[in-house]
Design a protein around this motif. Structure first.
Motif, PDB file in Angstrom:
ATOM      1  N   MET A  43       0.851  -1.180   0.000  1.00 36.11           N
ATOM      2  CA  MET A  43       0.000   0.000   0.000  1.00 36.11           C
ATOM      3  C   MET A  43       0.892   1.236   0.000  1.00 36.11           C
ATOM      4  O   MET A  43       1.773   1.376   0.831  1.00 36.11           O
ATOM      5  CB  MET A  43      -0.893  -0.028   1.244  1.00 36.11           C
ATOM      6  N   THR A  44       0.660   2.111  -0.960  1.00 37.10           N
ATOM      7  CA  THR A  44       1.441   3.333  -1.069  1.00 37.10           C
ATOM      8  C   THR A  44       0.581   4.520  -0.675  1.00 37.10           C
ATOM      9  O   THR A  44      -0.419   4.811  -1.329  1.00 37.10           O
ATOM     10  CB  THR A  44       1.958   3.524  -2.509  1.00 37.10           C
ATOM     11  N   VAL A  45       0.973   5.199   0.403  1.00 37.70           N
ATOM     12  CA  VAL A  45       0.281   6.403   0.865  1.00 37.70           C
ATOM     13  C   VAL A  45       1.316   7.511   0.945  1.00 37.70           C
ATOM     14  O   VAL A  45       2.321   7.385   1.640  1.00 37.70           O
ATOM     15  CB  VAL A  45      -0.377   6.190   2.253  1.00 37.70           C
ATOM     16  N   ARG A  46       1.070   8.577   0.214  1.00 34.63           N
ATOM     17  CA  ARG A  46       1.965   9.731   0.219  1.00 34.63           C
ATOM     18  C   ARG A  46       1.241  10.915   0.841  1.00 34.63           C
ATOM     19  O   ARG A  46       0.019  10.999   0.794  1.00 34.63           O
ATOM     20  CB  ARG A  46       2.362  10.118  -1.200  1.00 34.63           C
ATOM     21  N   ARG A  76      -9.061   3.825   3.278  1.00 34.82           N
ATOM     22  CA  ARG A  76      -8.158   2.669   3.393  1.00 34.82           C
ATOM     23  C   ARG A  76      -8.401   1.676   2.253  1.00 34.82           C
ATOM     24  O   ARG A  76      -7.463   1.132   1.675  1.00 34.82           O
ATOM     25  CB  ARG A  76      -8.335   2.001   4.751  1.00 34.82           C
ATOM     26  N   ALA A 110      -6.848   3.014  -0.835  1.00 34.96           N
ATOM     27  CA  ALA A 110      -5.392   2.869  -0.769  1.00 34.96           C
ATOM     28  C   ALA A 110      -4.960   1.437  -1.045  1.00 34.96           C
ATOM     29  O   ALA A 110      -3.876   1.202  -1.586  1.00 34.96           O
ATOM     30  CB  ALA A 110      -4.882   3.320   0.598  1.00 34.96           C
ATOM     31  N   ILE A 113      -2.226   6.293  -3.214  1.00 35.95           N
ATOM     32  CA  ILE A 113      -3.112   7.356  -2.750  1.00 35.95           C
ATOM     33  C   ILE A 113      -2.235   8.474  -2.204  1.00 35.95           C
ATOM     34  O   ILE A 113      -1.205   8.217  -1.581  1.00 35.95           O
ATOM     35  CB  ILE A 113      -4.114   6.832  -1.698  1.00 35.95           C
ATOM     36  N   THR A 114      -2.621   9.707  -2.478  1.00 39.75           N
ATOM     37  CA  THR A 114      -1.881  10.858  -1.986  1.00 39.75           C
ATOM     38  C   THR A 114      -2.813  11.723  -1.160  1.00 39.75           C
ATOM     39  O   THR A 114      -3.869  12.146  -1.639  1.00 39.75           O
ATOM     40  CB  THR A 114      -1.296  11.680  -3.161  1.00 39.75           C
ATOM     41  N   LEU A 115      -2.419  11.949   0.092  1.00 42.77           N
ATOM     42  CA  LEU A 115      -3.177  12.822   0.986  1.00 42.77           C
ATOM     43  C   LEU A 115      -2.648  14.237   0.791  1.00 42.77           C
ATOM     44  O   LEU A 115      -1.445  14.482   0.925  1.00 42.77           O
ATOM     45  CB  LEU A 115      -3.004  12.377   2.433  1.00 42.77           C
ATOM     46  N   ALA A 122      -1.895   9.260   7.266  1.00 45.22           N
ATOM     47  CA  ALA A 122      -1.042   8.375   6.465  1.00 45.22           C
ATOM     48  C   ALA A 122      -0.570   7.188   7.315  1.00 45.22           C
ATOM     49  O   ALA A 122      -0.603   6.032   6.872  1.00 45.22           O
ATOM     50  CB  ALA A 122       0.146   9.139   5.900  1.00 45.22           C
ATOM     51  N   LEU A 182      -3.459   4.788   7.896  1.00 44.64           N
ATOM     52  CA  LEU A 182      -3.805   4.051   6.683  1.00 44.64           C
ATOM     53  C   LEU A 182      -2.810   2.936   6.388  1.00 44.64           C
ATOM     54  O   LEU A 182      -3.171   1.915   5.829  1.00 44.64           O
ATOM     55  CB  LEU A 182      -3.895   5.002   5.491  1.00 44.64           C
ATOM     56  N   GLN A 183      -1.569   3.130   6.775  1.00 43.54           N
ATOM     57  CA  GLN A 183      -0.534   2.137   6.495  1.00 43.54           C
ATOM     58  C   GLN A 183      -0.458   1.055   7.566  1.00 43.54           C
ATOM     59  O   GLN A 183       0.158   0.028   7.358  1.00 43.54           O
ATOM     60  CB  GLN A 183       0.825   2.820   6.336  1.00 43.54           C
TER      61      GLN A 183
END
Length: 116
Positions: free
Chosen positions: A1-4, A85, A88, A93-95, A111, A114-115
């Motif tokens: 999962m990629t959260v930026r 979530r 993502a 997903i980018t916050l 972030a 979510l991770q």
């Protein structure tokens, strides 16, 4: 999962994936086209009281994060967080936030959650 986490004023990038604005107010001086926001779940943002408390310098970032996590645990808000979530889990997903220091903002707390 990629959260930026990025500032909303930065130009969109292909690796952003779904762009989620996590501020309660629309960023000043930014058009909707330039922001390229896909989702804007206002209920995921810190309460006005918590935001004012933190920006007044009355507490530490750690205390702010703890209080914000408590707000996110409210069932209606937790349901929105679960929806983000799920997004993502499907791709990047980018916050997005207007905060000058995103790493010390509510977006960084989101972030992390979510991770987890």
């Amino acid at each position: 999962m990629t959260v930026r986490v990025r500032r909303v004023y930065q130009s969109p990038e292909p690796q952003d994936g779904v762009r989620v604005l996590v501020d309660r107010l629309w960023p000043r001086g930014l058009s909707k086209e330039a922001a390229a926001v896909d989702e804007w779940p206002k209920a995921l943002t810190p309460s006005t009281e918590l935001r004012r408390w933190y920006h007044a310098g009355e507490g530490s970032y750690e205390e702010f994060a703890r209080r914000y996590e408590a707000e996110l645990a409210v069932p209606e808000v937790a349901e929105l967080l679960d929806g983000v979530r799920e997004s993502a889990a499907k791709g990047p997903i980018t916050l997005l936030t207007a905060a000058k220091a995103p790493e010390q903002s509510h977006a960084a707390v989101l972030a992390r959650l979510l991770q987890d």
